[in-house]
Design an enzyme around this catalytic site. Structure first.
Site, PDB file in Angstrom:
ATOM      1  N   GLU A  39      41.243  25.321  47.253  1.00  0.00           N
ATOM      2  CA  GLU A  39      40.146  24.511  47.792  1.00  0.00           C
ATOM      3  C   GLU A  39      40.074  24.754  49.288  1.00  0.00           C
ATOM      4  OE1 GLU A  39      40.757  20.258  47.541  1.00  0.00           O
ATOM      5  OE2 GLU A  39      42.924  20.487  47.585  1.00  0.00           O
TER       6      GLU A  39
ATOM      7  N   LYS B 238      45.856  12.217  48.173  1.00  0.00           N
ATOM      8  CA  LYS B 238      45.159  12.181  49.456  1.00  0.00           C
ATOM      9  C   LYS B 238      46.090  11.560  50.497  1.00  0.00           C
ATOM     10  CE  LYS B 238      40.320  11.607  50.757  1.00  0.00           C
ATOM     11  NZ  LYS B 238      40.103  12.956  51.272  1.00  0.00           N
TER      12      LYS B 238
ATOM     13  N   ARG C  60      42.669   6.874  42.435  1.00  0.00           N
ATOM     14  CA  ARG C  60      43.319   7.967  43.162  1.00  0.00           C
ATOM     15  C   ARG C  60      44.262   7.416  44.228  1.00  0.00           C
ATOM     16  NH1 ARG C  60      39.348  12.507  45.338  1.00  0.00           N
ATOM     17  NH2 ARG C  60      38.999  10.947  46.950  1.00  0.00           N
TER      18      ARG C  60
HETATM   19  N1  PLP Z   1      39.587  18.178  48.546  1.00  0.00           N
HETATM   20  C1  PLP Z   1      40.049  17.686  49.701  1.00  0.00           C
HETATM   21  C2  PLP Z   1      41.208  18.337  50.322  1.00  0.00           C
HETATM   22  C3  PLP Z   1      39.413  16.578  50.294  1.00  0.00           C
HETATM   23  O1  PLP Z   1      39.853  16.079  51.447  1.00  0.00           O
HETATM   24  C4  PLP Z   1      38.306  16.000  49.658  1.00  0.00           C
HETATM   25  C5  PLP Z   1      37.645  14.831  50.235  1.00  0.00           C
HETATM   26  O2  PLP Z   1      37.829  13.728  49.859  1.00  0.00           O
HETATM   27  C6  PLP Z   1      37.866  16.551  48.445  1.00  0.00           C
HETATM   28  C7  PLP Z   1      38.531  17.630  47.926  1.00  0.00           C
HETATM   29  C8  PLP Z   1      36.708  15.956  47.741  1.00  0.00           C
HETATM   30  O3  PLP Z   1      37.051  14.788  47.088  1.00  0.00           O
HETATM   31  P1  PLP Z   1      35.966  13.660  46.823  1.00  0.00           P
HETATM   32  O4  PLP Z   1      34.840  14.316  46.130  1.00  0.00           O
HETATM   33  O5  PLP Z   1      36.657  12.691  45.965  1.00  0.00           O
HETATM   34  O6  PLP Z   1      35.569  13.122  48.141  1.00  0.00           O
HETATM   35  C1  COI Z   2      35.996  12.988  52.259  1.00  0.00           C
HETATM   36  O1  COI Z   2      35.141  13.780  51.882  1.00  0.00           O
HETATM   37  O2  COI Z   2      35.910  11.773  52.055  1.00  0.00           O
HETATM   38  C2  COI Z   2      37.184  13.437  52.965  1.00  0.00           C
HETATM   39  O3  COI Z   2      38.104  12.697  53.075  1.00  0.00           O
HETATM   40  C3  COI Z   2      37.213  14.785  53.533  1.00  0.00           C
HETATM   41  C4  COI Z   2      37.460  14.807  54.972  1.00  0.00           C
HETATM   42  C5  COI Z   2      37.376  16.241  55.380  1.00  0.00           C
HETATM   43  C6  COI Z   2      36.503  13.982  55.784  1.00  0.00           C
END
Ligand code: PLP
Ligand code: COI
Length: 341
Positions: free
Chosen positions: A220, A184, A82
């Site tokens: 989301e 991200k 990612r």
């Molecule tokens: N959506 C957003 C906007 C986020 O910041 C995060 C956090 O990382 C997620 C979704 C969840 O992603 P992940 O499960 O890869 O941490």
């Molecule tokens: C994560 O879950 O790793 C994120 O980056 C989300 C953030 C709101 C801390």
């Protein structure tokens, strides 16, 4: 190795300086071999690309102490992939996935004493990030970059841990169609700061963002993807090109299918249909899976069957199975768990 003397059970989601951080510099078209350092501060030119035009991307993953006392991390290969995609979209150099994994493991190892013990409920949050570091005044990508990783021990992202949350439908949009919602990038979080401050002032834990083009579909929250459970126990999760492809969500869908035998449906989710769902959860590395009890749409309350007292049954099973896998209590699918040795 002695663990740090911390009240692990009392940790929130905050920054605590740990011993070591990884740094690699990109200069003259290549990454150097990188190193672990002690200094947590960064000195930058006043005109650095990151400061002027927000050229910065990041990742988030966790390290766990398993039941047998080993330190592991969860699917860092997907974070590496990612980050590669985020870098390409913001015209930044790719930090190769293999090197990313190596650096993540080395950084966790160097901060072993900060990995919370098994059973404490806390974890070591790992934050890889990259930014444009040289002076840039015309709008263009930087030529020099830093890739870094720091760690910090954390407890639950939402106060109250697994108590159902009340969230609101945001009047702001998070991401444009064909924008940057699927990567991200720091810029996506900067724009969410005003909406989250407003939501908190109004007593809500998070924002539900709708699709910017039609404002009829669920996207989301500011930091997590949605998972819904239908009354007949199917898992439904929004499909959209402008949401972050959550690694937790992708893992939970596998858990739902292969461990719990549930049907999983990824599709567009209309806001108008959410009142039909029995359960709602926010999933992400920080959020794990946090239950939503209520969505407030400009004063109209949409209450899920699971209620405000405790987590819904299916979300609870998803959470227990996923954390069981991460903590070595339940056998993991091949390739999910990386030992830190
Ligand atoms: N959506 C957003 C906007 C986020 O910041 C995060 C956090 O990382 C997620 C979704 C969840 O992603 P992940 O499960 O890869 O941490
Ligand atoms: C994560 O879950 O790793 C994120 O980056 C989300 C953030 C709101 C801390």
């Amino acid at each position: 190795m002695d663990k740090k003397d911390i009240d692990w059970g009392d940790l929130g989601f905050g920054y605590i300086k740990t011993d070591k951080r990884f740094v690699s510099d990109f200069k003259d078209g290549k990454w150097d071999e990188g190193r672990l350092i002690e200094d947590e501060n960064i000195v930058l030119n006043e005109c650095a690309g990151v400061l002027q035009y927000a050229q910065t991307i990041f990742e988030g993953l966790k390290a766990y102490t398993t039941k047998s006392g080993k330190i592991v991390t969860f699917r860092p290969d997907l974070n590496g992939e990612r980050l590669e995609n985020s870098a390409k979209r913001l015209e930044m150099p790719v930090f190769p996935k293999e090197r990313f994994i190596e650096a993540v493991l080395a950084t966790i190892k160097a901060n072993e004493a900060w990995v919370p013990p098994y059973g404490s409920g806390a974890t070591l949050y790992v934050r890889p990030y990259m930014f444009g570091s040289n002076a840039v005044i015309g709008v263009k990508p930087a030529d020099e970059y830093q890739f870094r990783i720091f760690t910090t021990p954390v407890g639950p992202y939402f106060k109250g841990g697994v108590k159902p949350l009340t969230i609101k439908v945001s009047d702001f949009d998070r991401a444009a169609p064909r924008g940057t919602g699927d990567i991200k990038a720091g810029l996506n979080y900067a724009m969410s700061l005003h909406p989250i401050v407003v939501a908190h002032e109004e007593g809500f834990a998070e924002n539900m963002y709708l699709d910017a083009a039609t404002r009829t579909k669920v996207e989301e929250t500011g930091g997590a993807n949605f998972i819904f459970v239908t009354k007949d126990k199917k898992i439904v999760t929004p499909k959209s090109d402008s949401i972050l492809p959550s690694i937790t969500k992708r893992s939970l869908l596998t858990v739902a299918k292969d461990y719990l035998g549930l049907e999983v449906i990824e599709r567009e989710v209309l806001f108008s249909e959410i009142e039909e769902f029995a359960e709602c959860g926010l999933c992400g590395t920080a959020a794990v899976i946090s239950p939503v009890g209520k969505v407030n749409d400009h004063g109209r309350e949409i209450c899920f069957e699971s209620g405000m007292e405790s987590m819904g049954q299916i979300c609870g099973k998803l959470r227990d199975t996923l954390t069981g896998i991460q903590l070595g209590e339940i056998e993991a699918p091949e390739g999910w768990i990386y030992p830190v040795e």
